[in-house]
Design a protein around this motif. Structure first.
Motif, PDB file in Angstrom:
ATOM      1  N   PHE A  89       2.613 -31.680 -11.058  1.00 17.84           N
ATOM      2  CA  PHE A  89       4.247 -32.662 -10.807  1.00 17.84           C
ATOM      3  C   PHE A  89       4.415 -33.784 -11.705  1.00 17.84           C
ATOM      4  CE2 PHE A  89       4.421 -37.398  -9.868  1.00 17.84           C
ATOM      5  CZ  PHE A  89       4.909 -37.597  -8.738  1.00 17.84           C
ATOM      6  N   ALA A  90       5.736 -34.348 -12.011  1.00 19.08           N
ATOM      7  CA  ALA A  90       6.492 -35.032 -12.955  1.00 19.08           C
ATOM      8  C   ALA A  90       7.124 -36.485 -12.696  1.00 19.08           C
ATOM      9  CB  ALA A  90       6.911 -34.266 -14.394  1.00 19.08           C
ATOM     10  N   VAL A  91       7.118 -37.347 -12.922  1.00 14.97           N
ATOM     11  CA  VAL A  91       7.619 -38.912 -13.195  1.00 14.97           C
ATOM     12  C   VAL A  91       8.023 -39.137 -13.851  1.00 14.97           C
ATOM     13  CG1 VAL A  91       5.312 -40.063 -12.093  1.00 14.97           C
ATOM     14  CG2 VAL A  91       7.618 -40.214 -10.867  1.00 14.97           C
ATOM     15  N   LEU A  92       9.187 -39.875 -13.657  1.00 12.72           N
ATOM     16  CA  LEU A  92      10.570 -40.774 -15.020  1.00 12.72           C
ATOM     17  C   LEU A  92       9.342 -41.875 -14.462  1.00 12.72           C
ATOM     18  CD1 LEU A  92      12.367 -40.988 -17.676  1.00 12.72           C
ATOM     19  CD2 LEU A  92      14.255 -40.832 -16.003  1.00 12.72           C
ATOM     20  N   GLU A  93       9.095 -42.477 -15.201  1.00 14.11           N
ATOM     21  CA  GLU A  93       9.230 -44.010 -14.672  1.00 14.11           C
ATOM     22  C   GLU A  93      10.090 -45.214 -15.347  1.00 14.11           C
ATOM     23  OE1 GLU A  93       6.373 -44.273 -13.166  1.00 14.11           O
ATOM     24  OE2 GLU A  93       5.219 -42.936 -13.973  1.00 14.11           O
ATOM     25  N   PRO A  94       9.945 -46.081 -14.811  1.00 15.55           N
ATOM     26  CA  PRO A  94      10.443 -47.000 -14.651  1.00 15.55           C
ATOM     27  C   PRO A  94      11.396 -47.463 -16.094  1.00 15.55           C
ATOM     28  CG  PRO A  94      10.137 -47.458 -12.866  1.00 15.55           C
ATOM     29  CD  PRO A  94       8.877 -46.584 -13.089  1.00 15.55           C
ATOM     30  N   THR A  95       9.887 -47.528 -17.095  1.00 17.31           N
ATOM     31  CA  THR A  95      10.162 -47.665 -18.615  1.00 17.31           C
ATOM     32  C   THR A  95      10.983 -46.421 -19.417  1.00 17.31           C
ATOM     33  OG1 THR A  95       7.701 -46.574 -19.109  1.00 17.31           O
ATOM     34  CG2 THR A  95       8.772 -49.530 -18.047  1.00 17.31           C
ATOM     35  N   GLY A  96      10.743 -45.426 -18.230  1.00 14.85           N
ATOM     36  CA  GLY A  96      11.758 -44.645 -18.952  1.00 14.85           C
ATOM     37  C   GLY A  96      10.809 -42.785 -19.533  1.00 14.85           C
ATOM     38  N   LYS A  97       9.677 -43.587 -19.306  1.00 13.23           N
ATOM     39  CA  LYS A  97       8.174 -42.557 -19.714  1.00 13.23           C
ATOM     40  C   LYS A  97       7.905 -41.250 -18.646  1.00 13.23           C
ATOM     41  CE  LYS A  97       3.156 -41.985 -21.178  1.00 13.23           C
ATOM     42  NZ  LYS A  97       2.067 -43.020 -21.763  1.00 13.23           N
ATOM     43  N   VAL A  98       7.312 -40.118 -19.618  1.00 11.38           N
ATOM     44  CA  VAL A  98       7.413 -39.354 -18.221  1.00 11.38           C
ATOM     45  C   VAL A  98       5.730 -39.105 -17.977  1.00 11.38           C
ATOM     46  CG1 VAL A  98       8.038 -36.907 -17.855  1.00 11.38           C
ATOM     47  CG2 VAL A  98       9.989 -38.054 -18.645  1.00 11.38           C
ATOM     48  N   ASN A  99       5.481 -39.531 -17.288  1.00 11.37           N
ATOM     49  CA  ASN A  99       3.651 -38.735 -16.422  1.00 11.37           C
ATOM     50  C   ASN A  99       4.098 -37.542 -16.243  1.00 11.37           C
ATOM     51  OD1 ASN A  99       2.829 -40.883 -18.655  1.00 11.37           O
ATOM     52  ND2 ASN A  99       3.619 -42.071 -16.511  1.00 11.37           N
ATOM     53  N   ILE A 100       3.362 -36.838 -16.740  1.00  9.37           N
ATOM     54  CA  ILE A 100       2.805 -35.192 -16.044  1.00  9.37           C
ATOM     55  C   ILE A 100       1.860 -34.683 -15.272  1.00  9.37           C
ATOM     56  CG2 ILE A 100       4.679 -34.017 -17.428  1.00  9.37           C
ATOM     57  CD1 ILE A 100       2.382 -32.730 -18.628  1.00  9.37           C
ATOM     58  N   LEU A 101       1.658 -34.419 -14.239  1.00  8.25           N
ATOM     59  CA  LEU A 101       0.222 -33.784 -13.662  1.00  8.25           C
ATOM     60  C   LEU A 101       0.089 -32.696 -14.204  1.00  8.25           C
ATOM     61  CD1 LEU A 101      -2.895 -34.066 -12.324  1.00  8.25           C
ATOM     62  CD2 LEU A 101      -1.557 -34.234 -10.227  1.00  8.25           C
ATOM     63  N   PRO A 102      -0.995 -31.230 -15.098  1.00  6.12           N
ATOM     64  CA  PRO A 102      -0.933 -30.235 -14.682  1.00  6.12           C
ATOM     65  C   PRO A 102      -1.584 -29.305 -13.587  1.00  6.12           C
ATOM     66  CG  PRO A 102      -2.214 -31.610 -16.584  1.00  6.12           C
ATOM     67  CD  PRO A 102      -1.397 -32.180 -15.847  1.00  6.12           C
ATOM     68  N   LYS A 103      -0.792 -28.408 -13.748  1.00  4.50           N
ATOM     69  CA  LYS A 103      -1.587 -27.645 -12.286  1.00  4.50           C
ATOM     70  C   LYS A 103      -2.864 -27.341 -12.719  1.00  4.50           C
ATOM     71  CE  LYS A 103       2.578 -25.046 -11.359  1.00  4.50           C
ATOM     72  NZ  LYS A 103       3.126 -23.218 -11.514  1.00  4.50           N
ATOM     73  N   LYS A 104      -3.851 -26.679 -11.424  1.00  6.05           N
ATOM     74  CA  LYS A 104      -5.126 -27.477 -11.878  1.00  6.05           C
ATOM     75  C   LYS A 104      -5.655 -26.421 -12.838  1.00  6.05           C
ATOM     76  CE  LYS A 104      -9.237 -29.113  -9.970  1.00  6.05           C
ATOM     77  NZ  LYS A 104      -9.505 -30.558  -9.348  1.00  6.05           N
ATOM     78  N   GLU A 105      -5.410 -25.500 -12.611  1.00  5.05           N
ATOM     79  CA  GLU A 105      -5.942 -24.360 -13.829  1.00  5.05           C
ATOM     80  C   GLU A 105      -5.286 -24.583 -15.025  1.00  5.05           C
ATOM     81  OE1 GLU A 105      -2.256 -22.731 -11.873  1.00  5.05           O
ATOM     82  OE2 GLU A 105      -3.955 -23.613 -11.061  1.00  5.05           O
TER      83      GLU A 105
END
Length: 285
Positions: free
Chosen positions: A135-151
């Motif tokens: 999962f990856a989301v572009l925040e309103p501030t322009g920063k991208v936060n990600i969630l790596p796959k479990k493995e």
């Protein structure tokens, strides 16, 4: 008043006012700018620049404009705290770029985000393969936060079922050769304790550039003289080693005696010592 003097006075006054406005708007104004805060920053900077350098303008009008641009952001932030819909309008919402391991091409186009931009943001998050991202989301501030796959997530003590000791933030108790009383009090320590610990290291406080106490009450220091070395704290390893030696001695005594009562006593105490070692080991590592 000469022009250069007026510019000097105006610059100082507007600098002070700008400092006060920035303090009033809070730390978020400096770290995470949403759309409205970005606009506010530009306008305030422009007002200060114009009225600080142009002596033909009325400085009072500039101060009035700054007051307006202080009150408006404060009112907007207060309203945003109360209303999610209003917050979405002024601050925007996050845009999902990767979901369930799939890149959302339509959302990339919506945000005018190229493939190169996405890969750059993934690399900034220490991810070099897009297939490793859940999962990856572009925040309103322009920063991208990600969630790596479990493995692909890092192994933590919780994952492997390992117990670890709770840890609090270290307290800086010495800075620039002087003791800091408030951090000492936060750590439930005093200057007498600090002097005793420094004496053990054969170090005077004037020679300490930085001294910190961890959550276990161990003092570590960095000296002004980089050629001098200070021994690392050894209390915890020594305590663990002593407990293990006691447990080994109990096992040895149990093997050495022929008295069944004594043998049983040594064996029971050895088991209790091993239980204590198992419980305290996470705190002594």
């Amino acid at each position: 008043m000469p022009g250069w003097v007026e510019i000097l006075v105006r610059s100082v006054v507007f600098l002070i006012v700008l400092f006060l406005i920035t303090k009033a708007l809070g730390k978020k104004q400096m770290s995470q700018l949403d759309i409205f805060q970005y606009i506010t920053g530009i306008v305030i900077g422009s007002i200060v620049a114009i009225h600080a350098t142009d002596v033909t303008t009325n400085a009072a009008y500039g101060l009035l404009a700054l007051a307006v641009w202080l009150l408006i952001p404060l009112a907007v932030e207060f309203t945003a705290l109360k209303s999610k819909r209003f917050r979405n309008i002024t601050q925007g919402k996050g845009t999902v770029l990767i979901q369930n391991g799939k890149i959302m091409e339509d959302n990339l186009k919506k945000e005018r985000f190229t493939t190169d931009d996405l890969l750059e943001e993934l690399r900034n998050n220490k991810v070099f393969n897009a297939t490793d991202v859940e999962f990856a989301v572009l925040e309103p501030t322009g920063k991208v936060n990600i969630l790596p796959k479990k493995e692909n997530q890092p192994i933590t003590p919780k994952v492997i079922g390992q117990k670890v000791a709770p840890e609090k933030e270290p307290q800086t108790v010495i800075m620039d050769g002087k003791a800091l009383l408030e951090p000492l009090a936060n750590a439930s320590l005093n200057t007498d304790w600090l002097e005793t610990e420094l004496a053990k290291m054969n170090v005077s406080i004037e020679n300490v550039f930085l001294g910190q106490v961890d959550s276990d009450g161990q003092l570590t220091v960095d000296l002004y003289d980089d050629l001098l070395t200070v021994a690392e704290p050894t209390e915890k390893p020594l305590l663990l080693a002593t407990m293990k030696k006691c447990q080994a001695d109990l096992d040895l005594f149990a093997l050495a005696t022929e008295n069944q009562h004594s043998k049983q006593l040594y064996q029971n105490n050895s088991k209790r010592m091993q239980q204590a070692i198992d419980k305290i080991t996470p705190y002594l590592r």
